[in-house]
Design an enzyme around this catalytic site. Structure first.
Site, short mmCIF file in Angstrom:
data_model
loop_
_atom_site.label_atom_id
_atom_site.label_comp_id
_atom_site.label_asym_id
_atom_site.label_seq_id
_atom_site.Cartn_x
_atom_site.Cartn_y
_atom_site.Cartn_z
CG ASP A 1 -30.06 2.55 -19.04
OD1 ASP A 1 -29.07 2.38 -18.31
OD2 ASP A 1 -30.32 1.82 -20.01
CE1 TYR B 1 -24.95 2.90 -25.84
CE2 TYR B 1 -24.25 5.01 -26.72
CZ TYR B 1 -24.51 3.66 -26.90
OH TYR B 1 -24.31 3.10 -28.13
CD GLU C 1 -28.24 -2.43 -22.77
OE1 GLU C 1 -28.64 -1.59 -21.94
OE2 GLU C 1 -27.98 -2.17 -23.95
CD GLU D 1 -27.18 -0.64 -18.05
OE1 GLU D 1 -27.09 0.47 -17.50
OE2 GLU D 1 -27.91 -0.84 -19.04
CG ASP E 1 -31.56 -1.52 -19.76
OD1 ASP E 1 -32.79 -1.55 -19.67
OD2 ASP E 1 -30.95 -0.79 -20.56
NE ARG F 1 -29.17 -5.26 -27.37
CZ ARG F 1 -28.78 -4.35 -26.48
NH1 ARG F 1 -29.23 -3.10 -26.57
NH2 ARG F 1 -27.98 -4.67 -25.49
CD GLN G 1 -31.57 -0.69 -28.14
OE1 GLN G 1 -31.52 -1.85 -27.75
NE2 GLN G 1 -30.60 0.16 -27.95
CE1 TYR H 1 -31.04 2.97 -33.56
CE2 TYR H 1 -29.93 4.54 -32.14
CZ TYR H 1 -29.93 3.73 -33.25
OH TYR H 1 -28.82 3.67 -34.05
CE LYS I 1 -31.88 -0.20 -24.31
NZ LYS I 1 -30.65 -0.89 -23.90
CB THR J 1 -35.10 -2.58 -15.63
OG1 THR J 1 -35.30 -1.89 -16.87
CG2 THR J 1 -33.66 -2.41 -15.19
CB THR K 1 -24.07 -2.17 -21.60
OG1 THR K 1 -25.46 -2.02 -21.84
CG2 THR K 1 -23.67 -3.62 -21.72
CD GLU L 1 -21.35 -4.47 -26.03
OE1 GLU L 1 -20.25 -3.92 -25.90
OE2 GLU L 1 -22.19 -4.51 -25.12
CA CA Z 1 -28.89 0.17 -20.67
#
Ligand code: CA
Length: 413
Positions: A126, A128, A198, A200, A231, A235, A238, A242, A251, A255, A344, A358
């Site tokens: 995945d 970014y 997310e 994607e 995805d 949060r 994560q 992370y 994550k 998916t 994303t 976001e």
């Molecule tokens: Ca992602």
């Protein structure tokens, strides 16, 4: 190609978004029959092997064997020449009025088919790759630092995902649990309170390369097609886990991908240049002497049927060819069924952002839904659905999707 020949199966069965210029592949079953590789035309799915058989001896034995498969696995193991032969033969046969009755007779309405994973997912990376998303997440997660990390413009950042939890659209899942970052005090264990999406684009790979190293110029030999990808991201899990090795449990619980893989060849008219670059690149990532391609692909995100954003894939900074070059430059084998997601997708406007993190700015700017309620992160029972459109040849439309999932209550303990 945009006007199918009168009387052909393409004319009889094709629809806007799923005409003969598109022809996405999937794995379908009817009743208790074993799964088969199918191709979509309009609201119907056709057994690829059966359609190819109508073309007779013109089809190579390699192509016939590749599509005699429960999914795309057989085709992904072949070189691009076989992908092209199968697609060209399908387009010709579906345009041949002499075959219309035979094709209409074997058409299965999509609504009557069960759609599985379109291919066996090998490794999953995945990325970014979208600068708007990376800057937004940087501002939200690390508000007192530069939003882009120093490496961001030098390489497409990515992490290895969990391929075994990739599921086709319609596979619901329970809210994940884990150790959560808490706004104040010590971290706590429990069901995620900040469950997110997310939006994607996923890239399906084939034509294996032992020893890796796929140069940018050879990307089209290995990117078979695209599939919409969600995805899902917890949060609070994560954000606690992370640093320094990247996302893991936040994550890996699920998916979702569309059951349909749009061939790269169907998106020739949708190609657009990526955003301009402002940082010199290492040779293997430098595409300044080539004609780099992204896609004019608009991803519509609906929450319980209400469209909340339309995310423009063309805003993604790194191209799929660069991401593929990057993930193989160290000598990692490329296997049939390898898969990567591009990150994303977000644009500059609020209603172009591909995550609720976001859109709702970390929970501080709730979204007001049509019913007047305020929304920040996903609630039990919420359903998120993604679709996408891209321009096709001759003014036609290529409709990707759909990629849908629902959050079930947590399984705790
Ligand atoms: Ca992602």
């Amino acid at each position: 190609m945009s006007t199918p020949r009168p009387g052909s199966a393409a004319a009889v069965l094709g629809t806007t978004g799923n005409g003969v210029e598109h022809l996405p592949y999937g794995s379908f079953t009817v009743g208790s029959a074993p799964p088969r590789l199918g191709v979509r035309l309009g609201d119907n799915v056709l057994d690829v092997g059966t359609v190819l058989a109508l073309a007779g001896d013109d089809v190579s034995a390699t192509a016939r064997e590749a599509v005699d498969s429960p999914s795309l696995d057989g085709l992904l193991a072949c070189p691009k020449a076989v992908w092209d032969e199968v697609r060209d033969t399908l387009q010709e046969t579906l345009q041949n009025a002499a075959d219309t009755d035979s094709i209409v007779a074997l058409a299965v309405p999509v609504a009557e088919a069960t759609l599985g994973l379109p291919f066996t997912v090998a490794d999953y990376v995945d990325f970014y790759g979208n600068e708007f998303h990376a800057r937004n997440v940087g501002r939200i997660f690390r508000p007192h630092t530069e939003p882009l990390t120093p490496n961001w413009k030098h390489l497409p950042i990515g992490y290895h995902g969990r391929s075994g939890t990739i599921a086709p659209s319609g596979t619901d899942f329970p809210r994940p649990q884990g150790i959560r970052a808490e706004p104040e005090g010590a971290p706590g264990f429990g069901p995620s309170r900040r469950l997110d999406i997310e939006a994607e684009v996923g890239f399906v790979l084939g034509s294996p390369v032992p020893g890796g190293r796929v140069p940018i110029a050879e990307a089209e030999q290995h990117i078979f097609g695209l599939t919409l990808t969600n995805d899902w991201s917890a949060r609070d899990i994560q954000s606690f886990e992370y640093v320094p090795l990247g996302p893991n449990l936040g994550k890996s619980f699920r998916t979702t991908i569309s059951p349909w893989v749009t061939p790269l060849a169907a998106l020739a008219e949708a190609r657009v240049a990526p955003p301009p670059r402002d940082t010199p690149l290492s040779t293997y990532l430098d595409d300044s002497d080539t004609d780099p391609w992204s896609f004019d692909l608009q991803i519509e995100i609906a929450l319980n049927g209400e469209v909340v954003a339309v995310a423009p894939f063309a805003e993604t900074y790194w191209t799929a060819a660069q991401m593929l070059a990057h993930m193989t430059v160290n000598g990692a084998d490329l296997r049939a069924g390898d898969f990567f997601a591009g990150g994303t997708v977000s644009g500059p406007a609020r209603n172009q952002r591909g995550s609720f993190l976001e859109i709702c700015w970390g929970g501080s700017e709730p979204l007001t839904l049509k019913d007047g309620s305020e929304f920040t992160f996903l609630r039990d029972g919420d359903e998120v659905s993604m679709r996408a459109t891209a321009p096709g040849p001759g003014g036609s439309v290529i409709a990707l999707g759909e990629c849908t999932g629902r959050v079930l209550p947590p399984v705790t303990g």
